[in-house]
Design a protein around this motif. Structure first.
Motif, PDB file in Angstrom:
ATOM      1  N   ILE A   1      -8.631  37.454  64.814  1.00 54.99           N
ATOM      2  CA  ILE A   1      -8.980  38.388  63.750  1.00 54.99           C
ATOM      3  C   ILE A   1      -9.036  39.770  64.386  1.00 54.99           C
ATOM      4  O   ILE A   1      -9.855  40.024  65.268  1.00 54.99           O
ATOM      5  CB  ILE A   1     -10.329  38.041  63.099  1.00 54.99           C
ATOM      6  CG1 ILE A   1     -10.267  36.648  62.462  1.00 54.99           C
ATOM      7  CG2 ILE A   1     -10.710  39.112  62.074  1.00 54.99           C
ATOM      8  CD1 ILE A   1     -11.591  36.149  61.929  1.00 54.99           C
TER       9      ILE A   1
ATOM     10  N   SER B   1     -11.157  29.756  60.575  1.00 54.36           N
ATOM     11  CA  SER B   1     -10.705  31.146  60.473  1.00 54.36           C
ATOM     12  C   SER B   1     -10.878  31.731  59.074  1.00 54.36           C
ATOM     13  O   SER B   1     -11.248  32.902  58.938  1.00 54.36           O
ATOM     14  CB  SER B   1      -9.248  31.272  60.921  1.00 54.36           C
ATOM     15  OG  SER B   1      -8.396  30.485  60.114  1.00 54.36           O
TER      16      SER B   1
ATOM     17  N   LEU C   1      -6.607  38.761  59.560  1.00 55.80           N
ATOM     18  CA  LEU C   1      -6.339  37.462  60.173  1.00 55.80           C
ATOM     19  C   LEU C   1      -4.868  37.359  60.557  1.00 55.80           C
ATOM     20  O   LEU C   1      -3.983  37.525  59.719  1.00 55.80           O
ATOM     21  CB  LEU C   1      -6.720  36.338  59.213  1.00 55.80           C
ATOM     22  CG  LEU C   1      -6.512  34.908  59.702  1.00 55.80           C
ATOM     23  CD1 LEU C   1      -7.359  34.617  60.932  1.00 55.80           C
ATOM     24  CD2 LEU C   1      -6.827  33.921  58.583  1.00 55.80           C
TER      25      LEU C   1
END
Length: 135
Positions: A74, A120, A20
């Motif tokens: 990502i 996320s 991430l």
């Protein structure tokens, strides 16, 4: 340094290693009035019939007074072969099952999944679990 790429889907998923990016991004349209500001900051561009789209840091989009959805990137750390089949589908499907939108961008070394920033953390866990199921 060039790494050997992986083409087999099971191997790609095993080596997924999703990472991430802490920054946030926004998809924007490049206009003559903002081209200099945005193109220099863009991490990706694509020319369409309607014009040039770019992915830029959200902070730069804010400076240019461009609203939009903040996305998290990502990076799939696997060195997937450009002719490998199924990685995009597997990633997008795993996220879709959880109701997470996913915009994939393939580059020479890695694939990148752009997901809504607010989801996320959930998305990274889903992709880590996907990789673990293939280890």
């Amino acid at each position: 340094m060039t790494r050997e790429t992986v083409r087999d889907l099971a191997a790609m998923l095993k080596q997924l290693s999703p990472r991430l990016d802490p920054d946030r991004y926004r998809y924007v349209q490049i206009e003559p009035s903002n081209a200099a500001q945005l193109l220099g900051a863009a991490i990706a561009t694509f020319r369409e019939e309607e014009g040039v789209s770019a992915i830029v840091p959200a902070a730069i989009a804010d400076q240019a007074d461009i609203d939009g959805a903040d996305m998290a990137r990502i990076t799939l750390e696997v060195y997937s072969d450009l002719e490998g089949v199924g990685l995009t589908a597997a990633v997008a499907t795993a996220l879709a099952v959880a109701g997470i939108a996913c915009n994939m961008v393939a580059a020479l070394n890695h694939d990148h999944a752009f997901v809504p920033a607010a989801r996320s953390a959930e998305a990274i866990l889903i992709l880590q679990n996907l990789a673990a199921r293939h280890s």
